[in-house]
Design a protein around this motif. Structure first.
Motif, PDB file in Angstrom:
ATOM      1  N   VAL A  72      10.986 -66.624  50.244  1.00 57.00           N
ATOM      2  CA  VAL A  72      11.610 -65.416  50.566  1.00 57.00           C
ATOM      3  C   VAL A  72      11.695 -64.582  49.272  1.00 57.00           C
ATOM      4  CG1 VAL A  72      13.605 -64.578  51.758  1.00 57.00           C
ATOM      5  CG2 VAL A  72      12.511 -66.793  52.445  1.00 57.00           C
ATOM      6  N   ALA A  73      12.350 -65.218  48.312  1.00 57.29           N
ATOM      7  CA  ALA A  73      12.614 -64.272  46.872  1.00 57.29           C
ATOM      8  C   ALA A  73      11.143 -63.636  46.540  1.00 57.29           C
ATOM      9  CB  ALA A  73      13.236 -65.070  45.935  1.00 57.29           C
ATOM     10  N   GLY A  74       9.979 -64.448  46.376  1.00 52.56           N
ATOM     11  CA  GLY A  74       9.025 -64.039  46.115  1.00 52.56           C
ATOM     12  C   GLY A  74       8.136 -63.035  46.970  1.00 52.56           C
ATOM     13  N   ALA A  75       8.467 -62.922  48.388  1.00 56.75           N
ATOM     14  CA  ALA A  75       8.222 -62.098  49.390  1.00 56.75           C
ATOM     15  C   ALA A  75       9.166 -60.884  49.097  1.00 56.75           C
ATOM     16  CB  ALA A  75       8.464 -62.613  50.876  1.00 56.75           C
ATOM     17  N   ARG A  76      10.537 -60.797  49.048  1.00 56.44           N
ATOM     18  CA  ARG A  76      11.081 -59.633  48.987  1.00 56.44           C
ATOM     19  C   ARG A  76      10.705 -58.688  47.504  1.00 56.44           C
ATOM     20  NH1 ARG A  76      17.710 -59.299  48.559  1.00 56.44           N
ATOM     21  NH2 ARG A  76      17.926 -57.221  47.675  1.00 56.44           N
ATOM     22  N   ALA A  77      10.499 -59.615  46.504  1.00 59.60           N
ATOM     23  CA  ALA A  77       9.968 -58.985  45.372  1.00 59.60           C
ATOM     24  C   ALA A  77       8.758 -57.967  45.547  1.00 59.60           C
ATOM     25  CB  ALA A  77       9.693 -60.015  44.321  1.00 59.60           C
ATOM     26  N   ALA A  78       7.596 -58.756  46.368  1.00 60.00           N
ATOM     27  CA  ALA A  78       6.421 -58.161  46.685  1.00 60.00           C
ATOM     28  C   ALA A  78       6.624 -57.036  47.352  1.00 60.00           C
ATOM     29  CB  ALA A  78       5.423 -59.312  47.163  1.00 60.00           C
ATOM     30  N   PHE A  79       7.439 -57.099  48.462  1.00 57.61           N
ATOM     31  CA  PHE A  79       7.735 -55.983  49.336  1.00 57.61           C
ATOM     32  C   PHE A  79       8.268 -54.743  48.732  1.00 57.61           C
ATOM     33  CE2 PHE A  79       8.027 -59.233  53.065  1.00 57.61           C
ATOM     34  CZ  PHE A  79       6.670 -59.244  53.493  1.00 57.61           C
ATOM     35  N   GLU A  80       9.412 -55.017  47.670  1.00 55.14           N
ATOM     36  CA  GLU A  80       9.741 -54.173  47.162  1.00 55.14           C
ATOM     37  C   GLU A  80       9.113 -53.211  46.106  1.00 55.14           C
ATOM     38  OE1 GLU A  80      13.000 -56.212  45.232  1.00 55.14           O
ATOM     39  OE2 GLU A  80      14.657 -55.928  46.678  1.00 55.14           O
ATOM     40  N   SER A  81       7.722 -53.900  45.522  1.00 55.30           N
ATOM     41  CA  SER A  81       7.048 -53.428  44.706  1.00 55.30           C
ATOM     42  C   SER A  81       6.082 -52.485  45.758  1.00 55.30           C
ATOM     43  CB  SER A  81       5.975 -54.381  44.233  1.00 55.30           C
ATOM     44  OG  SER A  81       6.675 -55.254  43.297  1.00 55.30           O
ATOM     45  N   ALA A  82       5.793 -52.722  46.815  1.00 56.31           N
ATOM     46  CA  ALA A  82       5.116 -52.022  47.761  1.00 56.31           C
ATOM     47  C   ALA A  82       5.781 -50.707  48.262  1.00 56.31           C
ATOM     48  CB  ALA A  82       4.623 -52.734  49.220  1.00 56.31           C
ATOM     49  N   ARG A  83       7.284 -51.045  48.445  1.00 57.00           N
ATOM     50  CA  ARG A  83       8.185 -49.693  48.692  1.00 57.00           C
ATOM     51  C   ARG A  83       8.304 -48.762  47.575  1.00 57.00           C
ATOM     52  NH1 ARG A  83      14.038 -51.569  47.848  1.00 57.00           N
ATOM     53  NH2 ARG A  83      13.247 -51.414  45.876  1.00 57.00           N
TER      54      ARG A  83
END
Length: 929
Positions: free
Chosen positions: A503-514
């Motif tokens: 989940v932490a890795g997912a959040r970091a990736a999504f935040e980069s897209a954001r």
């Protein structure tokens, strides 16, 4: 009979000369009509068939542009000259009509000025049949005479129609084309078009029918039925389904093909097409028309993958997938250029073969093109880069070609070969087209691996795609297209991390897209594509935050997603993707509000989302995404209705949701997401049936859920979400077995769920959802131990669950669901202490649970679960001896109020009577003292 007739003709046409059969043919061709529209190529057709027949050993009598008198004379001469032959064949190319139910061939002097004149100046087909039947025991009559309406107004030269107008009575009594022939002993009829239909004259030297006939008559290894089937299907395919030749056979059934041979791919496809039912043909034609594409590639996918055996909906989905792949690869092929004429010609031939449904032939030409580039780049180093990129592009096209035939593994292989070649230039500034194919190669590898269930390979491909996007963006950081591709790569990287439980890795990736979306929308505030990208990114960040239990941050992310999509002025346009994003944003907000205990706010958010979802689903009933969105909306509505005590409404919503999802799953049964959705709907309906007291029905639903999730986990054991769902299904089954007092079965199911929950919780201690799942599994095991009298064992399980829930509440006390879980844990711990006569410890636990229950009930008085929890806590306090009479009376008052307003579940209907009985016993005990 047709099959026997076809077998006979192969013996006649293809057998060796040693058989010493005499084969004769009379071939007519008529172009120069005097009173009807002249034809452009009927004589050419006759000459072509004449050449083919001579090559096959026929003695041919050729007649061209004959009037009726000379046609009859030629027929009489043929009867005399060909007497005693073994096989007689008549071929006629020209105009033919049906008059009053009888077929007639039109000589060049045919007169349509009146019905009587037309009748008198045309040659009855039955006259031909009777004459030729006297020549040989086997008769073949082949007519390319169903030419386009002889009495129509089509311009001369375009069709084989007549040039003059005819009286109305002639028009009424005749119809273009030829009529159906009754079965005639020892005679085979073959017409260029179906009865009552007309045939195209063709734009080249020959009509389509004659071209196909000349092409397939000499084919080794084919009996006559196969020859004519090839002719039929070739015409059907090339005409887009508008023309299908007619065959009627009365030949004897004792002949067999004498030769064998390897039939080419195109011919094998045409033969297989003949066995396709009319209903499936209609489906193929509809899909082809919708995608503006030829029929053959769809038939190739249909035959190769045995799609005819699938349910209609599933078959339609697969045909649509094949069509989309064909359209895409055709577009990509036409967009390619090659410096080598040989490579360009091979690619062009591959496109032609693919359009004919010859996928293997198309792939073969592409292999040759790739080999030509590979050979050139090794021998001519100066052209190395150019030829390597050209070879990579060819492999990329080959991947798309394989996708049209639904050959997923072959497509993965070809895209992999393309990607490997592109890797040689990952840091060089190659053309945008080549860089995009490099990026798309990995994206398609990932998507195809997800389709076949290999998430490990899919994740690796997404990582490669992301790396390429990073490199290309560094080379040209101001290129918006590359920035958008980079944002997309972050999104997919995040999605795969989320599926693996990171989940932490997912959040970091999504935040980069954001972050990319925010930067680009700052430069272009109303760019619709960037606003949609930003909205999706905010929503994905919120999903990850939800999984981590950070509800406040998740709600802020969902609100940001909603704000981004509203900047598109969705209400003033029909942007379906934007509308879908808006619907999802409303639903996500509703989830947060439910978790916080705000049912009224959640209901309103879900209502807004459902309105948008229904609008999308109604606008495009065939769109699976929109239909799924509507199903999700119904499900969320059902959850809120249940929480508000509307059990019947909740059941209706969830059953409607399941009906939609089941339909989607039947359309595409290999789609893992649809299967997981179906499992979830089984769980939802099962919970409601259990609440209604239908334990057997609930058990069946939970069993279906477990079966689906077990099959998915076997497909991809690394998928953490699927593992979690499987654990939940075991817990649900266990709960039903407990209610049925089948304790051994309940314990077995709970322990299976607990084993999975422990593995997931150990994998990621920060994943709040998995930690909660472990606490639930511990509770379930404790329930069975308690039912079996193992109070100490149950206490240990309950205390482990309590410890987890205390940690989760400490992390975020604002999540109402976690507070509720904590209250339940205190209650269960108290039960075990009380069972072991430890009243002091029991009372302490009950008081802690009651304090939580009070807070929840005050937070949302309309929440049925919270009010029921308060009733249970008051009853437990009374059991432990804490102001028993007052607590029992207060519990009874709440239960009666729930019963009166209809929010007391049927499974809880016993509670008021039970509380009255406890009060009576207490009163009796006090009176006795």
């Amino acid at each position: 009979m047709l099959r026997a007739a076809l077998a006979l003709f192969v013996v006649i046409v293809l057998s060796s000369a040693a058989l010493a059969e005499r084969r004769v043919a009379l071939v007519f061709g008529a172009d120069e009509y005097r009173q009807l529209r002249p034809l452009a190529n009927a004589v050419n057709d006759a000459r072509e068939v004449e050449d083919v027949l001579r090559h096959l050993g026929f003695e041919v009598f050729a007649e061209q542009n004959r009037d009726l008198r000379r046609m009859r004379r030629a027929l009489d001469d043929f009867v005399t000259d060909a007497a005693g032959a073994d096989v007689a064949l008549v071929f006629f190319a020209g105009h033919g009509v049906e008059i009053g139910g009888y077929n007639r061939l039109l000589p060049v002097d045919a007169d349509a000025s009146s019905l009587e004149r037309l009748d008198a100046t045309s040659l009855p087909l039955d006259e031909v049949r009777k004459a030729v039947a006297a020549v040989a025991p086997i008769v073949l009559i082949i007519l390319d005479a169903c030419r386009d309406d002889p009495f129509g107004a089509t311009a001369a030269g375009e069709t084989r129609g007549a040039a003059t107008l005819v009286p109305p009575r002639v028009q009424e009594m005749t119809r273009p084309g030829l009529g159906r022939m009754g079965r005639s002993e020892n005679v085979l009829f073959a017409f260029a078009a179906a009865p009552g239909e007309t045939a195209a004259d063709g734009a080249g030297d020959h009509s389509p029918f004659t071209s196909a006939l000349a092409k397939y008559l000499p084919t080794d290894g084919l009996e006559i039925r196969s020859v004519l089937t090839l002719v039929q299907q070739e015409i059907y395919d090339l005409s887009g389904g508008t023309q299908l030749p007619y065959v009627e056979s009365g030949l004897p059934a004792m002949f067999f093909a004498a030769q064998t041979g390897v039939i080419p791919e195109r011919e094998r496809l045409l033969l297989a097409m003949a066995d396709v039912t009319p209903a499936v043909r209609d489906e193929v034609e509809a899909v082809a028309a919708a995608h503006s594409m030829p029929l053959a590639p769809l038939y190739a996918a249909l035959v190769e993958n045995e799609l005819s055996a699938l349910p209609a909906g599933e078959r339609a989905a697969k045909l649509a997938e094949s069509a989309a792949a064909f359209v895409k690869v055709r577009e990509e092929l036409r967009g390619l250029s090659a410096s080598d004429p040989q490579v360009a010609a091979l690619r062009q031939e591959a496109e032609r073969q693919l359009s004919l449904g010859a996928v293997e032939a198309a792939l073969g030409r592409l292999e040759e093109a790739a080999a030509a580039d590979a050979s050139s780049r090794e021998t001519l180093r100066a052209n190395y880069v150019q030829r390597t990129l050209s070879e990579a592009a060819t492999h990329f096209i080959a991947g798309g070609t394989a996708r049209t035939d639904l050959r997923y593994q072959r497509a993965i292989k070809d895209y992999g070969r393309a990607a490997a070649l592109y890797e040689e230039f990952r840091s060089e500034d190659i053309t945008d087209a080549d860089w995009l194919r490099h990026y798309m190669s990995y994206w398609r590898i990932a998507e195809l691996n997800r389709t076949v269930g290999d998430t490990v390979a899919a994740t690796a491909a997404y990582e490669k795609m992301h790396d390429i996007a990073l490199i290309r963006t560094e080379i040209d950081p101001d290129n918006p297209a590359r920035q958008r591709d980079l944002a997309a790569s972050y999104h997919w990287k995040g999605a795969m991390n989320l599926a693996r439980g990171d989940v932490a890795g997912a959040r970091a990736a999504f935040e980069s897209a954001r972050d990319i979306g925010e930067r680009e929308t700052a430069a272009a505030p109303y760019d619709p594509e960037w606003l949609k990208t930003l909205a999706v990114a905010h929503g994905s960040v919120g999903d990850a935050m939800m999984r981590q239990g950070d509800l406040g941050a998740a709600l802020a992310a969902y609100n940001a997603s909603h704000a981004a999509i509203m900047r598109l002025s969705v209400g003033d346009q029909d942007d379906s993707e934007a509308l879908n994003t808006l619907s999802v944003a409303h639903q996500r907000t509703g989830q947060i509000l439910v978790a916080r205990g705000d049912l009224s706010g959640a209901f309103e958010a879900y209502r807004l989302g459902a309105e948008v979802a229904e609008r999308l689903a109604t606008s495009d009933p065939r769109n699976m995404r929109w239909q799924r969105g509507l199903a999700v909306s119904l499900s969320t509505f059902g959850d809120v209705r249940l929480a508000r005590g509307d059990l019947a409404g909740a059941l209706n919503d969830h059953e409607a949701s399941r009906e939609i999802i089941a339909r989607l799953a039947s359309l595409d049964p290999e789609n893992a997401n649809h299967q997981r959705d179906l499992a979830a709907t089984h769980e939802n309906v099962g919970k409601l049936r259990a609440a209604n007291g239908d334990l057997d029905g609930a058990g069946e639903d939970y069993g279906r859920m477990a079966a689906i999730m077990q099959s998915l986990v076997e497909l991809d054991p690394e998928n953490a979400d699927w593992q979690r769902d499987l654990s939940i299904s075991y817990d649900r089954i266990g709960s039903v077995r407990m209610a049925q007092r089948r304790h051994a079965e309940a314990l077995s199911a709970y322990e299976l769920g607990l084993s999975i929950s422990k593995q997931l919780a150990a994998r990621d201690a920060e994943n709040a959802e998995w930690q909660r799942g472990l606490s639930i599994s511990q509770d379930r095991v404790g329930d069975v131990r308690a039912a079996k009298g193992d109070f100490q064992g149950a206490l240990l399980a309950y205390e482990e669950s309590l410890a987890i829930r205390e940690r989760l509440v400490a992390r975020d006390a604002g999540i109402a669901a976690r507070q509720h879980d904590l209250a339940v844990s205190h209650s269960k711990v108290g039960d075990m202490h009380l069972a072991q006569r430890n009243h002091e410890a029991a009372l302490s636990a009950y008081e802690a649970g009651f304090a939580v229950a009070q807070r929840l009930a005050a937070l949302d008085p309309g929440n049925v679960d919270w009010r029921r929890g308060l009733v249970v806590s008051l009853f437990k306090l009374a059991q432990a001896g804490s102001d028993a009479q007052a607590n029992l009376q207060r519990a009874l008052d709440i239960a009666l109020a729930m019963q009166e307003n209809g929010t007391l579940a049927p499974s809880d209907a016993f509670i008021p009577d039970m509380l009255r009985a406890e009060l009576q016993k207490l009163d009796s005990a006090i009176a006795a003292e």
